[in-house]
Scaffold this active site. Structure first.
Site, PDB file in Angstrom:
ATOM      1  CG  ASP A  72      -2.121   1.012   1.068  1.00  0.00           C
ATOM      2  OD1 ASP A  72      -2.150   1.689   0.166  1.00  0.00           O
ATOM      3  OD2 ASP A  72      -3.003   0.756   2.155  1.00  0.00           O
TER       4      ASP A  72
ATOM      5  CG  ASP B 290      -3.617   3.900  -3.087  1.00  0.00           C
ATOM      6  OD1 ASP B 290      -4.496   3.009  -3.434  1.00  0.00           O
ATOM      7  OD2 ASP B 290      -3.890   4.630  -2.517  1.00  0.00           O
ATOM      8  CD  GLU B 291      -5.589  -1.019  -1.597  1.00  0.00           C
ATOM      9  OE1 GLU B 291      -5.504  -1.723  -0.450  1.00  0.00           O
ATOM     10  OE2 GLU B 291      -6.634  -0.208  -1.328  1.00  0.00           O
TER      11      GLU B 291
END
Length: 414
Positions: free
Chosen positions: A8, A101-102
């Site tokens: 993350d 974003d993860e």
């Protein structure tokens, strides 16, 4: 037994913005519209004031008046996300992106080649920082659920491994709010049942939870409380799309203003498609009203295109089909989906069509803008005053979204 990672990015949008503003690294920084919209990302110095992603910007400014607000740059986010995914794929082919974003990584097959899980996690963190200039947190566990909670526990800029033997002690000391998919409404219902810790949830009979939350959700809560999560990491190709969207400085019911902004969004979307070397056929119109309700409509063009006029014509047709009367509009957006590389696109010219047309003219306009700036060449109708359409939430650019099969008990707040 599988070994899974959840990686993350730490305050992704804000971290990308700070790469060009090192003077703001230790200051509270918010990414989003200056006066309208929501906080897209907040640095950790801003979070100590109680600010979180999805919070209205007006409230965030009241909580931290000294915060610096930066506009989002979705082009930079998409480019950074592509670089990060390349790092993931250098470690394992089994990568499931949960959002920009993860991502989850199954590194079971990489252990013999790259070493132990902690070493692999640190390798990823080092590469992300070295190549992209931002930090990330890594969680390691035998299931996706445990790996996700481990990365949360490692934030910011850390790594946490939860071995199979540590799963139950790790989970049972957490509050129920930490459970995957438990939002405010579900947490409140659990509290009314006297359940505040995951341990209390785990020792509640599954039948009791199913009566309270339904058969599926109750069983899911009980299984997750014991760390049972059989879902594998599934690699999916990204669904590519390019689009632009804009929030008006104030709500408007002026159809002339809306039509002009649809032209601006179509023009910007087409320009980005040409820069990315892609063409598409499906146009998606997004309209958000003053009460925050949102609708989308889609339609197909006659053939693959990256021309502003063709995209705009389809967007206007979708708008006119809505037949709205004096509706107050908050945001409009134009997106093109189903993209293919221009080199793979087959275009059938019409009989009598000139060899040089609008597409070539727009390519020349792109070159002029790239050399002399955004105001070098503009459509006459877009040079008028934009008092009714002041940009507060800059638009999305080249977007890559992946579907996800995460368990959810309710729609999470964003």
């Amino acid at each position: 037994m599988r070994t899974l990672l959840h990686v993350d990015m730490d305050a992704f949008y804000a971290s990308v913005a700070l790469r060009d503003r090192p003077d703001l690294i230790d200051k509270p920084v918010l990414v989003g519209g200056a006066t309208r919209g929501v906080v897209l990302s907040a640095t950790y110095p801003a979070r100590v004031h109680g600010i979180s992603g999805g919070m209205p910007m007006t409230r965030a400014r009241r909580l931290c008046p000294e915060a610096v607000v930066l506009p989002p740059d979705f082009d930079a986010y998409a480019e950074t996300a592509r670089g990060i995914r390349a790092i993931f794929e250098s470690v394992t082919a089994v990568v499931e992106a949960a959002s920009i974003d993860e991502a989850f990584l199954d590194i079971t097959g990489s252990l013999r080649r790259l070493g132990d899980p902690v070493g692999i996690g640190e390798l990823i963190r080092a590469k992300v920082f070295d190549e992209q200039g931002i930090t990330c947190s890594v969680g390691i566990g035998p299931t996706k659920f445990v790996a996700k909670l481990a990365s949360n526990a490692a934030k910011p800029d850390g790594l946490r491994e939860v071995t199979p033997g540590e799963v139950v002690p790790f989970l049972h000391q957490l509050p129920v709010e930490a459970m995957w998919g438990v939002g405010e409404a579900t947490a409140e219902k659990l509290h009314r049942l006297g359940l505040h810790q995951v341990a209390e949830l785990a020792y509640t009979p599954s039948e009791t939870l199913q009566r309270a939350f339904g058969r599926h959700q109750g069983a899911l809560l009980h299984d997750l409380a014991w760390g049972r999560d059989p879902r594998p990491v599934v690699s999916r190709p990204p669904e590519r799309s390019v689009g632009s969207e804009e929030t008006f400085g104030r709500d408007t019911d002026d159809e002339t203003v809306v039509r002009r902004e649809l032209l601006r969004m179509a023009d910007r979307t087409a320009s980005r498609m040409r820069a990315a070397g892609v063409m598409g056929r499906t146009v998606v119109l997004t309209i958000r009203f003053a009460d925050y309700t949102q609708i989308t409509r889609s339609g197909t063009m006659r053939e693959l295109s990256d021309a502003s006029g063709e995209i705009h014509a389809r967007a206007i047709a979708l708008w006119e089909a809505l037949a709205l009367r004096r509706a107050r509009i908050r945001k409009v957006g134009v997106r093109v989906q189903g993209l293919v590389d221009r080199s793979e696109a087959h275009l059938q010219p019409e009989l009598g069509e000139p060899e040089q047309g609008w597409r070539e003219a727009e390519q020349a306009m792109d070159a002029a803008v790239a050399r002399f700036g955004p105001k070098a060449v503009q459509r006459a109708s877009l040079t008028r005053s934009r008092n009714h359409a002041e940009i507060e939430r800059p638009d999305r650019a080249v977007g890559f979204s992946w579907p996800t099969n995460e368990p959810t008990l309710e729609e999470p707040s964003r």
